[in-house]
Design a protein around this motif. Structure first.
Motif, PDB file in Angstrom:
ATOM      1  N   GLU A 123     -10.121  -3.011  11.674  1.00 57.09           N
ATOM      2  CA  GLU A 123     -10.129  -1.753  12.423  1.00 57.09           C
ATOM      3  C   GLU A 123      -9.272  -0.694  11.735  1.00 57.09           C
ATOM      4  O   GLU A 123      -9.610   0.491  11.755  1.00 57.09           O
ATOM      5  CB  GLU A 123      -9.629  -1.980  13.848  1.00 57.09           C
ATOM      6  N   ILE A 124      -8.160  -1.112  11.131  1.00 48.45           N
ATOM      7  CA  ILE A 124      -7.322  -0.172  10.379  1.00 48.45           C
ATOM      8  C   ILE A 124      -8.127   0.406   9.216  1.00 48.45           C
ATOM      9  O   ILE A 124      -8.119   1.617   8.980  1.00 48.45           O
ATOM     10  CB  ILE A 124      -6.035  -0.862   9.878  1.00 48.45           C
ATOM     11  N   LEU A 125      -8.853  -0.465   8.511  1.00 42.19           N
ATOM     12  CA  LEU A 125      -9.671   0.004   7.386  1.00 42.19           C
ATOM     13  C   LEU A 125     -10.740   0.989   7.838  1.00 42.19           C
ATOM     14  O   LEU A 125     -11.016   1.981   7.158  1.00 42.19           O
ATOM     15  CB  LEU A 125     -10.319  -1.182   6.674  1.00 42.19           C
ATOM     16  N   SER A 164      -4.688  10.717   1.606  1.00 41.80           N
ATOM     17  CA  SER A 164      -4.810  10.899   0.165  1.00 41.80           C
ATOM     18  C   SER A 164      -5.034   9.601  -0.602  1.00 41.80           C
ATOM     19  O   SER A 164      -5.439   9.633  -1.754  1.00 41.80           O
ATOM     20  CB  SER A 164      -3.543  11.570  -0.384  1.00 41.80           C
ATOM     21  N   VAL A 165      -4.710   8.476   0.011  1.00 42.14           N
ATOM     22  CA  VAL A 165      -4.832   7.178  -0.655  1.00 42.14           C
ATOM     23  C   VAL A 165      -5.654   6.266   0.243  1.00 42.14           C
ATOM     24  O   VAL A 165      -5.463   6.249   1.458  1.00 42.14           O
ATOM     25  CB  VAL A 165      -3.444   6.553  -0.914  1.00 42.14           C
ATOM     26  N   GLU A 166      -6.554   5.493  -0.363  1.00 43.11           N
ATOM     27  CA  GLU A 166      -7.332   4.509   0.396  1.00 43.11           C
ATOM     28  C   GLU A 166      -6.906   3.118  -0.063  1.00 43.11           C
ATOM     29  O   GLU A 166      -7.210   2.697  -1.174  1.00 43.11           O
ATOM     30  CB  GLU A 166      -8.827   4.710   0.180  1.00 43.11           C
ATOM     31  N   PHE A 167      -6.160   2.446   0.799  1.00 41.65           N
ATOM     32  CA  PHE A 167      -5.665   1.114   0.478  1.00 41.65           C
ATOM     33  C   PHE A 167      -6.726   0.067   0.802  1.00 41.65           C
ATOM     34  O   PHE A 167      -7.402   0.160   1.822  1.00 41.65           O
ATOM     35  CB  PHE A 167      -4.392   0.808   1.276  1.00 41.65           C
ATOM     36  N   PRO A 168      -6.845  -0.965  -0.044  1.00 41.22           N
ATOM     37  CA  PRO A 168      -7.833  -2.018   0.199  1.00 41.22           C
ATOM     38  C   PRO A 168      -7.362  -3.018   1.265  1.00 41.22           C
ATOM     39  O   PRO A 168      -6.172  -3.057   1.610  1.00 41.22           O
ATOM     40  CB  PRO A 168      -7.960  -2.692  -1.165  1.00 41.22           C
ATOM     41  N   ALA A 169      -8.276  -3.845   1.715  1.00 42.34           N
ATOM     42  CA  ALA A 169      -7.980  -4.841   2.744  1.00 42.34           C
ATOM     43  C   ALA A 169      -6.819  -5.740   2.333  1.00 42.34           C
ATOM     44  O   ALA A 169      -5.910  -6.006   3.135  1.00 42.34           O
ATOM     45  CB  ALA A 169      -9.223  -5.664   3.051  1.00 42.34           C
ATOM     46  N   ALA A 170      -6.827  -6.222   1.098  1.00 40.64           N
ATOM     47  CA  ALA A 170      -5.768  -7.134   0.647  1.00 40.64           C
ATOM     48  C   ALA A 170      -4.391  -6.481   0.738  1.00 40.64           C
ATOM     49  O   ALA A 170      -3.396  -7.142   1.070  1.00 40.64           O
ATOM     50  CB  ALA A 170      -6.048  -7.593  -0.786  1.00 40.64           C
TER      51      ALA A 170
END
Length: 163
Positions: free
Chosen positions: A15-17, A32-38
């Motif tokens: 849900e955060i993603l 500005s940044v898209e962090f991956p699931a890991a």
């Protein structure tokens, strides 16, 4: 508005993603940044990522992470080059609130919870210099603008607070 606040677990990561994806600059948001699931899966196990739910649905989150978590992200590196944080500092952010929930006091509640969980430590974040709403929100919750830096032709502000 009535919100339920929690500390995120790995079960909350999908849900955060989804909320993160909806709020990227490319989609008209301010992230500005898209962090991956890991990245989120590791981060929620190391430090408190506070989340808000309304009627069971995730509507906001505020990340706390170790500075080492962003060492591989150029924007995170630029922030700490512009502002060398105090020992024990953490990344405060990103803060992401669903568009329909903005202006309802949710940011304040998330910042308060983060501060209470990390009392006495310096939280350091960054904001696009042209994001007036985020600048005002951060100032309201005790963040000081401590440095200006440019990344990829965009001006940012490093902000910091100690709770």
């Amino acid at each position: 508005m009535i919100y339920d606040l929690f500390i995120a677990t790995t079960a909350d990561v999908p849900e955060i993603l989804a909320l993160q994806a909806e709020n990227q600059i490319a989609k008209g948001g301010a992230l500005s940044v898209e962090f991956p699931a890991a990245w989120f899966e590791t981060t929620v196990q190391e430090m408190p990522v506070v989340i808000a739910r309304r009627r069971g649905r995730l509507v906001g989150y505020l990340v706390s992470s170790a500075p080492e978590r962003t060492k591989d992200y150029a924007l995170g590196q630029a922030k700490f080059e512009a502002y060398p944080a105090k020992a024990g500092a953490y990344n405060s952010g990103p803060l992401c609130i669903e568009a329909s929930e903005r202006g309802q006091g949710l940011a304040e509640r998330l910042f308060e919870l983060q501060g209470s969980l990390l009392r006495g430590r310096e939280g350091v974040g960054f904001i696009r210099r042209d994001n007036a709403a985020s600048r005002a929100a951060h100032a309201k919750y005790g963040f000081l603008e401590v440095a200006i830096f440019t990344y990829d032709t965009i001006e940012y502000l490093a902000v910091a607070r100690t709770t």
